[in-house]
Design a protein around this motif. Structure first.
Motif, PDB file in Angstrom:
ATOM      1  N   UNK A 134       0.788  -1.228   0.000  1.00 53.83           N
ATOM      2  CA  UNK A 134       0.000   0.000   0.000  1.00 53.83           C
ATOM      3  C   UNK A 134       0.826   1.287   0.000  1.00 53.83           C
ATOM      4  N   UNK A 135       2.150   1.173   0.034  1.00 55.83           N
ATOM      5  CA  UNK A 135       2.981   2.361  -0.071  1.00 55.83           C
ATOM      6  C   UNK A 135       3.510   2.855   1.264  1.00 55.83           C
ATOM      7  N   UNK A 136       4.535   3.684   1.177  1.00 57.34           N
ATOM      8  CA  UNK A 136       5.204   4.210   2.371  1.00 57.34           C
ATOM      9  C   UNK A 136       4.259   5.051   3.221  1.00 57.34           C
ATOM     10  N   UNK A 137       3.408   5.851   2.589  1.00 51.90           N
ATOM     11  CA  UNK A 137       2.509   6.720   3.360  1.00 51.90           C
ATOM     12  C   UNK A 137       1.532   5.909   4.193  1.00 51.90           C
ATOM     13  N   UNK A 138       1.055   4.804   3.646  1.00 54.46           N
ATOM     14  CA  UNK A 138       0.120   3.961   4.403  1.00 54.46           C
ATOM     15  C   UNK A 138       0.773   3.457   5.681  1.00 54.46           C
ATOM     16  N   UNK A 139       2.031   3.023   5.555  1.00 55.42           N
ATOM     17  CA  UNK A 139       2.720   2.558   6.754  1.00 55.42           C
ATOM     18  C   UNK A 139       2.951   3.708   7.731  1.00 55.42           C
ATOM     19  N   UNK A 140       3.462   4.823   7.212  1.00 55.95           N
ATOM     20  CA  UNK A 140       3.833   5.927   8.103  1.00 55.95           C
ATOM     21  C   UNK A 140       2.615   6.444   8.884  1.00 55.95           C
ATOM     22  N   UNK A 201      -5.963   2.508   2.091  1.00 53.54           N
ATOM     23  CA  UNK A 201      -6.869   2.860   1.001  1.00 53.54           C
ATOM     24  C   UNK A 201      -8.329   2.962   1.440  1.00 53.54           C
ATOM     25  N   UNK A 202      -8.721   2.148   2.415  1.00 50.95           N
ATOM     26  CA  UNK A 202     -10.101   2.227   2.897  1.00 50.95           C
ATOM     27  C   UNK A 202     -10.353   3.557   3.592  1.00 50.95           C
ATOM     28  N   UNK A 203      -9.361   4.060   4.311  1.00 46.61           N
ATOM     29  CA  UNK A 203      -9.511   5.351   4.990  1.00 46.61           C
ATOM     30  C   UNK A 203      -9.473   6.495   3.989  1.00 46.61           C
ATOM     31  N   UNK A 204      -8.710   6.348   2.904  1.00 46.29           N
ATOM     32  CA  UNK A 204      -8.572   7.410   1.909  1.00 46.29           C
ATOM     33  C   UNK A 204      -9.834   7.602   1.072  1.00 46.29           C
ATOM     34  N   UNK A 205     -10.682   6.573   1.021  1.00 43.14           N
ATOM     35  CA  UNK A 205     -11.902   6.695   0.233  1.00 43.14           C
ATOM     36  C   UNK A 205     -11.738   6.364  -1.234  1.00 43.14           C
ATOM     37  N   UNK A 212      -9.710  -3.453  -3.358  1.00 40.87           N
ATOM     38  CA  UNK A 212      -8.559  -4.352  -3.500  1.00 40.87           C
ATOM     39  C   UNK A 212      -7.966  -4.682  -2.138  1.00 40.87           C
ATOM     40  N   UNK A 213      -7.936  -3.697  -1.243  1.00 42.21           N
ATOM     41  CA  UNK A 213      -7.379  -3.949   0.085  1.00 42.21           C
ATOM     42  C   UNK A 213      -8.240  -4.928   0.865  1.00 42.21           C
ATOM     43  N   UNK A 214      -9.561  -4.746   0.817  1.00 44.86           N
ATOM     44  CA  UNK A 214     -10.454  -5.648   1.558  1.00 44.86           C
ATOM     45  C   UNK A 214     -10.311  -7.070   1.036  1.00 44.86           C
ATOM     46  N   UNK A 215     -10.245  -7.227  -0.290  1.00 42.01           N
ATOM     47  CA  UNK A 215     -10.053  -8.574  -0.849  1.00 42.01           C
ATOM     48  C   UNK A 215      -8.708  -9.145  -0.417  1.00 42.01           C
ATOM     49  N   UNK A 216      -7.680  -8.313  -0.425  1.00 46.05           N
ATOM     50  CA  UNK A 216      -6.342  -8.763  -0.031  1.00 46.05           C
ATOM     51  C   UNK A 216      -6.322  -9.189   1.438  1.00 46.05           C
TER      52      UNK A 216
END
Length: 252
Positions: A134-140, A201-205, A212-216
């Protein structure tokens, strides 16, 4: 404007002797010498002193600092680098402050800090996986969100998470179908739980990436033995996966 060596030393929290030593080794030259031999420093000299003090506090030796600064021709780029280093240091200190605060909260509430609680959630052990997916920003952002919680808030979050897992396990054991109203109600709770974690991604809307995140996530529950065990085994985890995939198909 320019300042005397005594003014600069007092302001910078160093001694005049230190500044003279920096001059002697060529690390920080004064902008000019007065007729009386006094050293004077202008704004450019102070900017270099700022960089010297920053790099020194980060543990670099004086020869290494001199080499680093002498190689930096672009002053604005150097300042941006300094800001990045300071922000990294601030983040490190904030994590330490949060850890000590959690311990204090635990002591004042009469309980021992839980190692599991300190490491659970979207924090450091999951960095590589989160960044890869999900990228660096998602982790941070998710990591900062987790570390910013007090111990009580972590306990409350863990309690809500346990209640969600229990609802899944009970629905599966009662023989509910993944597409049933009961399973879909729990799936909606699960997606809302994911949305509460900043940076995801779920929080970003973003609907496509959120789906894709929910399926993952649903697939991960089956593939990861630790997650599968939490849902009663592979069959229970497969029930959760199928219900989440159905929720994505119908509701997202």
């Amino acid at each position: 404007m320019e300042w005397t060596i005594q003014q600069v030393a007092a302001r910078a929290g160093v001694t005049s002797r230190t500044l003279r030593h920096y001059d002697d080794i060529g690390l920080l030259r004064p902008s000019r010498l007065g007729e009386n031999g006094y050293r004077y420093y202008d704004a450019d000299a102070l900017a270099r002193l700022q960089a010297v003090l920053l790099l020194r506090d980060l543990g670099l030796s004086l020869p290494v600092i001199a080499d680093v600064l002498d190689r930096r021709a672009d002053e604005e780029a150097a300042l941006r680098d300094h800001i990045g280093l300071l922000e990294d240091e601030r983040a490190r200190l904030e994590r330490r402050i949060a850890a000590v605060r959690h311990t204090l909260d635990a002591r004042t509430s009469g309980r021992d800090p839980s190692m599991e609680m300190m490491l659970d959630g979207f924090n450091d052990p999951y960095r590589d996986e989160v960044v890869a997916r999900w990228g660096e920003r998602a982790f941070r952002e998710s990591n900062d969100w987790w570390h910013g919680k007090t111990l009580r808030e972590r306990v409350a979050w863990k309690r809500d998470t346990d209640a969600l897992v229990t609802a899944w396990v009970e629905a599966w054991r009662d023989g509910a179908d993944p597409g049933s109203a009961r399973a879909q109600e729990v799936a909606a709770r699960h997606v809302a739980w994911l949305r509460a974690i900043p940076g995801t991604p779920t929080a970003d809307g973003d609907r496509e990436r959120a789906a894709a995140m929910v399926r993952c996530v649903g697939g991960t529950y089956v593939e990861n033995p630790e997650f599968a065990a939490a849902y009663g085994g592979v069959d229970g985890a497969a029930f959760v996966r199928d219900a989440l995939h159905e929720y994505v198909r119908v509701s997202m």
